[in-house]
Design a protein around this motif. Structure first.
Motif, PDB file in Angstrom:
ATOM      1  N   ALA A  16      18.254  11.205 -33.376  1.00  0.00           N
ATOM      2  CA  ALA A  16      18.239   9.810 -32.954  1.00  0.00           C
ATOM      3  C   ALA A  16      17.061   9.091 -33.568  1.00  0.00           C
ATOM      4  O   ALA A  16      16.031   9.678 -33.872  1.00  0.00           O
ATOM      5  N   GLY A  17      17.230   7.771 -33.742  1.00  0.00           N
ATOM      6  CA  GLY A  17      16.119   6.980 -34.241  1.00  0.00           C
ATOM      7  C   GLY A  17      16.063   6.972 -35.750  1.00  0.00           C
ATOM      8  O   GLY A  17      16.765   7.698 -36.444  1.00  0.00           O
ATOM      9  N   ASN A  18      15.205   6.152 -36.271  1.00  0.00           N
ATOM     10  CA  ASN A  18      15.038   5.993 -37.703  1.00  0.00           C
ATOM     11  C   ASN A  18      13.975   6.976 -38.188  1.00  0.00           C
ATOM     12  O   ASN A  18      12.790   6.703 -38.172  1.00  0.00           O
ATOM     13  N   VAL A  19      14.438   8.160 -38.626  1.00  0.00           N
ATOM     14  CA  VAL A  19      13.508   9.206 -39.037  1.00  0.00           C
ATOM     15  C   VAL A  19      12.708   8.776 -40.253  1.00  0.00           C
ATOM     16  O   VAL A  19      11.496   8.981 -40.334  1.00  0.00           O
ATOM     17  N   SER A  20      13.377   8.161 -41.227  1.00  0.00           N
ATOM     18  CA  SER A  20      12.688   7.719 -42.433  1.00  0.00           C
ATOM     19  C   SER A  20      11.606   6.704 -42.096  1.00  0.00           C
ATOM     20  O   SER A  20      10.491   6.767 -42.614  1.00  0.00           O
ATOM     21  N   GLY A  21      11.933   5.764 -41.210  1.00  0.00           N
ATOM     22  CA  GLY A  21      10.933   4.773 -40.813  1.00  0.00           C
ATOM     23  C   GLY A  21       9.762   5.400 -40.103  1.00  0.00           C
ATOM     24  O   GLY A  21       8.616   5.044 -40.326  1.00  0.00           O
ATOM     25  N   ARG A  22      10.040   6.378 -39.231  1.00  0.00           N
ATOM     26  CA  ARG A  22       8.968   7.043 -38.502  1.00  0.00           C
ATOM     27  C   ARG A  22       8.052   7.791 -39.449  1.00  0.00           C
ATOM     28  O   ARG A  22       6.828   7.773 -39.302  1.00  0.00           O
ATOM     29  N   LEU A  23       8.624   8.442 -40.446  1.00  0.00           N
ATOM     30  CA  LEU A  23       7.812   9.186 -41.401  1.00  0.00           C
ATOM     31  C   LEU A  23       6.968   8.243 -42.252  1.00  0.00           C
ATOM     32  O   LEU A  23       5.837   8.576 -42.614  1.00  0.00           O
ATOM     33  N   ASN A  24       7.497   7.063 -42.581  1.00  0.00           N
ATOM     34  CA  ASN A  24       6.709   6.094 -43.343  1.00  0.00           C
ATOM     35  C   ASN A  24       5.534   5.575 -42.538  1.00  0.00           C
ATOM     36  O   ASN A  24       4.426   5.424 -43.053  1.00  0.00           O
ATOM     37  N   TRP A  25       5.768   5.281 -41.254  1.00  0.00           N
ATOM     38  CA  TRP A  25       4.675   4.849 -40.380  1.00  0.00           C
ATOM     39  C   TRP A  25       3.638   5.959 -40.244  1.00  0.00           C
ATOM     40  O   TRP A  25       2.427   5.703 -40.282  1.00  0.00           O
ATOM     41  N   LEU A  26       4.111   7.193 -40.079  1.00  0.00           N
ATOM     42  CA  LEU A  26       3.203   8.327 -39.943  1.00  0.00           C
ATOM     43  C   LEU A  26       2.367   8.491 -41.201  1.00  0.00           C
ATOM     44  O   LEU A  26       1.146   8.676 -41.134  1.00  0.00           O
ATOM     45  N   ARG A  27       3.024   8.405 -42.356  1.00  0.00           N
ATOM     46  CA  ARG A  27       2.304   8.563 -43.617  1.00  0.00           C
ATOM     47  C   ARG A  27       1.233   7.495 -43.768  1.00  0.00           C
ATOM     48  O   ARG A  27       0.090   7.776 -44.126  1.00  0.00           O
ATOM     49  N   ALA A  28       1.602   6.233 -43.497  1.00  0.00           N
ATOM     50  CA  ALA A  28       0.643   5.134 -43.642  1.00  0.00           C
ATOM     51  C   ALA A  28      -0.524   5.293 -42.677  1.00  0.00           C
ATOM     52  O   ALA A  28      -1.685   5.080 -43.043  1.00  0.00           O
ATOM     53  N   GLY A  29      -0.233   5.684 -41.434  1.00  0.00           N
ATOM     54  CA  GLY A  29      -1.283   5.828 -40.434  1.00  0.00           C
ATOM     55  C   GLY A  29      -2.229   6.970 -40.734  1.00  0.00           C
ATOM     56  O   GLY A  29      -3.458   6.821 -40.694  1.00  0.00           O
ATOM     57  N   VAL A  30      -1.670   8.137 -41.044  1.00  0.00           N
ATOM     58  CA  VAL A  30      -2.500   9.309 -41.317  1.00  0.00           C
ATOM     59  C   VAL A  30      -3.307   9.110 -42.598  1.00  0.00           C
ATOM     60  O   VAL A  30      -4.502   9.426 -42.656  1.00  0.00           O
ATOM     61  N   LEU A  31      -2.648   8.581 -43.633  1.00  0.00           N
ATOM     62  CA  LEU A  31      -3.353   8.351 -44.895  1.00  0.00           C
ATOM     63  C   LEU A  31      -4.477   7.339 -44.717  1.00  0.00           C
ATOM     64  O   LEU A  31      -5.583   7.517 -45.227  1.00  0.00           O
ATOM     65  N   GLY A  32      -4.204   6.264 -43.977  1.00  0.00           N
ATOM     66  CA  GLY A  32      -5.225   5.251 -43.751  1.00  0.00           C
ATOM     67  C   GLY A  32      -6.412   5.783 -42.971  1.00  0.00           C
ATOM     68  O   GLY A  32      -7.568   5.542 -43.335  1.00  0.00           O
ATOM     69  N   ALA A  33      -6.134   6.521 -41.884  1.00  0.00           N
ATOM     70  CA  ALA A  33      -7.212   7.072 -41.074  1.00  0.00           C
ATOM     71  C   ALA A  33      -8.028   8.090 -41.861  1.00  0.00           C
ATOM     72  O   ALA A  33      -9.267   8.107 -41.793  1.00  0.00           O
ATOM     73  N   ASN A  34      -7.349   8.928 -42.610  1.00  0.00           N
ATOM     74  CA  ASN A  34      -8.045   9.940 -43.412  1.00  0.00           C
ATOM     75  C   ASN A  34      -8.960   9.276 -44.443  1.00  0.00           C
ATOM     76  O   ASN A  34     -10.131   9.654 -44.594  1.00  0.00           O
ATOM     77  N   ASP A  35      -8.441   8.279 -45.131  1.00  0.00           N
ATOM     78  CA  ASP A  35      -9.256   7.599 -46.132  1.00  0.00           C
ATOM     79  C   ASP A  35     -10.423   6.857 -45.485  1.00  0.00           C
ATOM     80  O   ASP A  35     -11.521   6.793 -46.056  1.00  0.00           O
ATOM     81  N   GLY A  36     -10.178   6.267 -44.301  1.00  0.00           N
ATOM     82  CA  GLY A  36     -11.257   5.569 -43.615  1.00  0.00           C
ATOM     83  C   GLY A  36     -12.389   6.510 -43.245  1.00  0.00           C
ATOM     84  O   GLY A  36     -13.572   6.205 -43.448  1.00  0.00           O
TER      85      GLY A  36
END
Length: 242
Positions: A16-36
């Protein structure tokens, strides 16, 4: 899984749900926090190890935070915009083909199901039923493995990345300027390693990947960056350049 009018799913499977969208949000969030965490920590540790005072560290850290957040947002926007444009073009192409040659598209769908191992009669029955329900969706999923819901927002991804970067950078920035001079570098180093480990665990849990591998990967990368900038700052400080 059974088809008895109600779809039965396993709780640990993302049906259920938009798996691709969830993974994109996860990627952006984790990558952003890691780089910060890593980039701002590397900047302030490097400047501090060169012997700079608190005002210089604050200036460098603030510049790194603001510049990094903007850079992450722009990079994410450009990347996701390219992906989104490609997806939209494919969707419009498929929509035009369905409008101009519906019979040919139906036969194409039948052939695709046959290639997956379905008998001819079964493939045709499924293709006809799905075409009647939502022809565009059937072709997008079967031919291209995408759906209209998969088209992500570049603006949303940019904001997620920028906010995550900013939140991640707060820890090393605050640690280096609030701690006493004698312990600010080692404690900041330790705090960053712990924060990266936590981020690795969170990212692995949300993405369903192996935790240990994610933690080791992110911690080693962060530790290498801090060590390198500390060494460079110490070298420049002792040489009188810093």
């Amino acid at each position: 899984m059974t088809l008895t009018g109600v779809l039965h799913t396993h709780p640990d499977e993302p049906h259920a749900g938009n798996v691709s969208g969830r993974l994109n949000w996860l990627r952006a969030g984790v990558l952003g926090a890691n780089d910060g965490i890593v980039s701002v920590a590397a900047i302030v540790v490097g400047v501090a190890s060169a012997g700079a005072g608190t005002p210089a560290i604050i200036t460098a850290g603030a510049a790194g935070l603001v510049g990094g957040a903007i850079s992450m947002a722009l990079g994410e926007y450009v990347s996701v915009s390219s992906q989104s444009d490609s997806q939209k073009a494919l969707i419009e192409k498929e929509r035009a083909e369905l409008r101009d040659d519906p019979e040919g598209e139906l036969e194409e769908l039948v052939g695709l199901y046959q290639q997956q191992g379905l008998a001819s009669a079964t493939a045709r029955s499924i293709a006809v039923e799905l075409t009647a329900h939502d022809a565009l969706r059937a072709h997008l999923i079967t031919e291209l493995n995408i759906s209209e819901e998969d088209v992500v927002s570049a603006w949303h991804a940019a904001w997620v990345s920028a906010v995550a970067f900013t939140l991640g950078s707060v820890l090393p920035f605050a640690a280096i300027i609030l701690l006493p001079l004698s312990v600010r570098i080692p404690v900041t180093f330790a705090a960053v390693i712990v924060a990266l480990a936590v981020l690795g665990v969170v990212g692995a849990r949300l993405g369903g990947g192996p935790v240990v591998r994610a933690v080791v990967r992110i911690v080693i990368g962060g530790a290498a960056a801090l060590t390198a900038t500390f060494a460079i700052g110490s070298l420049l400080g002792s040489s009188g350049i810093g």
